[in-house]
Design a protein around this motif. Sequence first.
Motif, PDB file in Angstrom:
ATOM      1  N   SER A 138       0.861  -1.170   0.000  1.00  0.00           N
ATOM      2  CA  SER A 138       0.000   0.000   0.000  1.00  0.00           C
ATOM      3  C   SER A 138       0.902   1.225   0.000  1.00  0.00           C
ATOM      4  O   SER A 138       1.761   1.374   0.881  1.00  0.00           O
ATOM      5  N   VAL A 139       0.746   2.071  -0.997  1.00  0.00           N
ATOM      6  CA  VAL A 139       1.604   3.245  -1.131  1.00  0.00           C
ATOM      7  C   VAL A 139       0.748   4.491  -0.978  1.00  0.00           C
ATOM      8  O   VAL A 139      -0.063   4.826  -1.852  1.00  0.00           O
ATOM      9  N   GLN A 140       0.902   5.156   0.138  1.00  0.00           N
ATOM     10  CA  GLN A 140       0.180   6.385   0.435  1.00  0.00           C
ATOM     11  C   GLN A 140       1.170   7.401   0.980  1.00  0.00           C
ATOM     12  O   GLN A 140       1.628   7.256   2.112  1.00  0.00           O
ATOM     13  N   GLU A 191       5.393  -1.309   8.292  1.00  0.00           N
ATOM     14  CA  GLU A 191       4.962   0.073   8.113  1.00  0.00           C
ATOM     15  C   GLU A 191       6.186   0.968   7.980  1.00  0.00           C
ATOM     16  O   GLU A 191       6.799   1.339   8.983  1.00  0.00           O
ATOM     17  N   ASP A 192       6.557   1.284   6.744  1.00  0.00           N
ATOM     18  CA  ASP A 192       7.616   2.267   6.531  1.00  0.00           C
ATOM     19  C   ASP A 192       6.918   3.615   6.388  1.00  0.00           C
ATOM     20  O   ASP A 192       6.716   4.132   5.284  1.00  0.00           O
ATOM     21  N   ARG A 193       6.525   4.154   7.534  1.00  0.00           N
ATOM     22  CA  ARG A 193       5.610   5.298   7.561  1.00  0.00           C
ATOM     23  C   ARG A 193       6.156   6.497   6.792  1.00  0.00           C
ATOM     24  O   ARG A 193       5.434   7.123   6.005  1.00  0.00           O
ATOM     25  N   PHE A 194       7.423   6.841   7.004  1.00  0.00           N
ATOM     26  CA  PHE A 194       7.962   8.041   6.381  1.00  0.00           C
ATOM     27  C   PHE A 194       7.974   7.946   4.857  1.00  0.00           C
ATOM     28  O   PHE A 194       7.861   8.963   4.172  1.00  0.00           O
ATOM     29  N   ARG A 195       8.137   6.729   4.328  1.00  0.00           N
ATOM     30  CA  ARG A 195       8.145   6.565   2.870  1.00  0.00           C
ATOM     31  C   ARG A 195       6.761   6.225   2.332  1.00  0.00           C
ATOM     32  O   ARG A 195       6.603   6.044   1.118  1.00  0.00           O
ATOM     33  N   GLY A 196       5.778   6.095   3.225  1.00  0.00           N
ATOM     34  CA  GLY A 196       4.411   5.846   2.793  1.00  0.00           C
ATOM     35  C   GLY A 196       4.171   4.460   2.253  1.00  0.00           C
ATOM     36  O   GLY A 196       3.248   4.245   1.456  1.00  0.00           O
ATOM     37  N   SER A 201       3.415   0.414   3.121  1.00  0.00           N
ATOM     38  CA  SER A 201       2.988  -0.503   4.166  1.00  0.00           C
ATOM     39  C   SER A 201       2.516  -1.808   3.544  1.00  0.00           C
ATOM     40  O   SER A 201       2.203  -1.883   2.356  1.00  0.00           O
ATOM     41  N   GLY A 202       2.493  -2.858   4.365  1.00  0.00           N
ATOM     42  CA  GLY A 202       1.958  -4.146   3.941  1.00  0.00           C
ATOM     43  C   GLY A 202       2.991  -5.140   3.481  1.00  0.00           C
ATOM     44  O   GLY A 202       2.729  -6.346   3.481  1.00  0.00           O
ATOM     45  N   THR A 203       4.157  -4.704   3.062  1.00  0.00           N
ATOM     46  CA  THR A 203       5.193  -5.618   2.574  1.00  0.00           C
ATOM     47  C   THR A 203       6.537  -4.903   2.553  1.00  0.00           C
ATOM     48  O   THR A 203       6.601  -3.671   2.593  1.00  0.00           O
ATOM     49  N   ARG A 204       7.585  -5.679   2.514  1.00  0.00           N
ATOM     50  CA  ARG A 204       8.932  -5.151   2.332  1.00  0.00           C
ATOM     51  C   ARG A 204       9.472  -5.547   0.963  1.00  0.00           C
ATOM     52  O   ARG A 204      10.603  -5.227   0.634  1.00  0.00           O
ATOM     53  N   GLN A 205       8.674  -6.250   0.180  1.00  0.00           N
ATOM     54  CA  GLN A 205       9.122  -6.732  -1.129  1.00  0.00           C
ATOM     55  C   GLN A 205       8.850  -5.657  -2.182  1.00  0.00           C
ATOM     56  O   GLN A 205       7.963  -5.794  -3.037  1.00  0.00           O
TER      57      GLN A 205
END
Length: 774
Positions: free
Chosen positions: A11-13, A671-676, A678-682
């Motif tokens: 998820s990219v937000q 959750e890589d919040r600062f980069r927006g 979430s949901g995966t690291r792939q």
Amino acid sequence: MPDTRKPRPASVQPYSGPAGGWGSLRSVESMLLKEERVATGNAVLLRQNKPEGYSCVSCSWAKPKVPYPFEYCENGAKATSWEITRKSIGTDFFERHTISELLKWSDYDLEKIGRLTHPMRLDRERDRWVPVAWEDAFREIGAELRGMDPKRTVFYSSGRASLETSYMYALFARLYGHNNLPDSSNMCHESTSVGLPLAIGAPVGTVQLEDFDKTACILSFGQNVGSNAPRMLHPLQSCAKRGVPVIVFNPLRERGWERFTNPQSPVEMLTRKETRIASQYHQLRAGGDIAAITGVSKALIEADDLAMAAGRAPLLDHAFIQQHTHGFDSYAAWCRAQEWSEIERWSGLTRQAMQDAASVYAAAPTAMGIYGMGLTQHKKGVDNVRMLVNLLLLRGNIGKPGAGILPVRGHSNVQGQRTVGISEKPELVPLDGLAVQYGFEPPRDTGMNTVEACEAIVEGRVQAFIGLGGNFVHAVPDTDRMEASWPTIRLTVQIATKLNRSHLINGQVAYLLPCLGRIEEDVQASGPQMVSCEDTMTHIHASWGKVAPASPHLLSEPAIVAGIAKSTLEPNPKVPWDDWVGDYSKVRDAIEASYPSVFKDYNKRVHEPGGFPRPLPARQRDWKTETGKANFLVPGGFRTDLETDLDDGEILQLVTLRSNDQFNTTIYGYEDRFRGISGTRQVVLMNRADAEARGLGEGDTVALATAVDDGIRRQVRGLQVVFYDIPRGAIGGYYPECNPLMPLWHYAEDSKVPAAKAIPVRVELEKRAVMAAE
């Protein structure tokens, strides 16, 4: 149980918030809730980085003499909650799950199930870990080690072990007969340890916390403050508020350098007020640091030439240069000779941008240079570090208040363990003194560093590996080759608090030994014990455990090291292992005897607020170099990594990254919040133009393949394309997931730090990658 479903798309937000603020607070409370520690966890956190409290188990940022009420950051709070979790792994867990099954779990799923509680031995026939008594484990490990060639064994340590444990561990290795003491520093700041001594005569930084109150300018290279050292945002915010220019050079725009809301401030939290941190932000090309620093130096030197010719005040500190430095004329001539077109090409910055940085730097009476692994993890990482020293020396910015060089270290005691003997380099250890102190002849040959240990494992030359913390197999380069080679090792021993992938890739004989965490109460024969750590500014601090142990079956790290050592070595009346385990102050007395100039009055001074600093002559402009001065060192050129031409459009440079939901190989969530994200690291972060030139759209699934021809195909598949603000020619991917792409031989010259910030790769659509693999 882990989620075994097919990973969902990212998820990219885009995240609009600042570093810190409500996002940080919500993240901390969410983590405490998951670890079932909401009430007690918040109380524990109040003692983090405080006098009579415990040192954070995450990063090594300095502990102030007068701490904030909440002297912890989001990542530090996550590390604490991760360690004091109420979840635990009993022996029944390993009865239910085979090792083969656990290998299919993610790093996050392995660690989130909780704390290890019992010592375990590998039952290879049953493919399981089974319980073993501590006495039996020590006896069996000792018997294995006694039958081996010490030179073919490796004693690795991560950066979390205390000074007391590290000293005992290093002494054990040398009493046993080797200097094979690789550690996590070999993978990050060894370029600092190699680069700084020739330049300034010290292997560590010169900045003290109080220098932030006196500086007039800050230059930062290759460091993500928001994720890697968030508590540094407090002094940075203070500097920004009083008008100190903060000039940032980094390929990616990182939120911590942009905006910050202080969670310590009720007013800022209620009003959502933000402080702008960076006054200039230069997104240089990945690996363009030497060229960028050359550009700033050239602008400064040429402006000084003009000022001197016109009779105006100089821009360089010529008095300092003449009295305290060597090699200025060669460096200045080299900078003058470089063409701006080439500087711009290799740096990825405009001439005007570098001149703007030089103008601000020239106007500041004091300045500090801050850097992280964005400088050290390149093939020319040592040159990168020395170039930043050159820039500081031009204006006399080492050895005076408000100035200096500051490598931002990672693990909380990674610097300290080197101070007390964790080093493969015998010349860095007082071997003659140890020989007299303990009545033995220490080995004098150079041991294996991390890369060399990996090479020896791949070649089948290592008989035993002992891991004091960490997730070695997953943290090192060439992961697939390492995992395939690991079973050739006869004996593997892992000392740990939680389960990770390195505990599932085992030698022929293997043990998993659970230890107390630093935050847990450690009661020995003489009563409650404290340990000590060294922060990134060379201050030594006391740390007291504050929570009940996760299991009554745990032993402390000193007790485990002593238990293995006593079972391996012949008795030596000068090495009182049992006394040391019973009273850690006696270990500190031994450390003081081995390193008297560093640890004078150790047991008394360790309790000082803010800790006590190691003596560092460079802070007083006493240069312990061959020239007796600080040295300007000319680089070999601008090329920092790739052997291919910059204009080769097929090859991209992979920059490995950490999310703000991880610390090193420990993954706290998705959750890589600062980069927006979430949901995966792939995922793979790509410049839109680079992606579209390859016919790729956002959300496409791709594979990365290492763009080298050494007979080994390295590939990571199943990565989702995310368009991101990253310079053309570079892409970003998460560490350690992208480690299989990094060849063992792709490391920094002289320091052998894996060059993780510029791995040459090609991007392939997944269907193309499958066909190529077939």
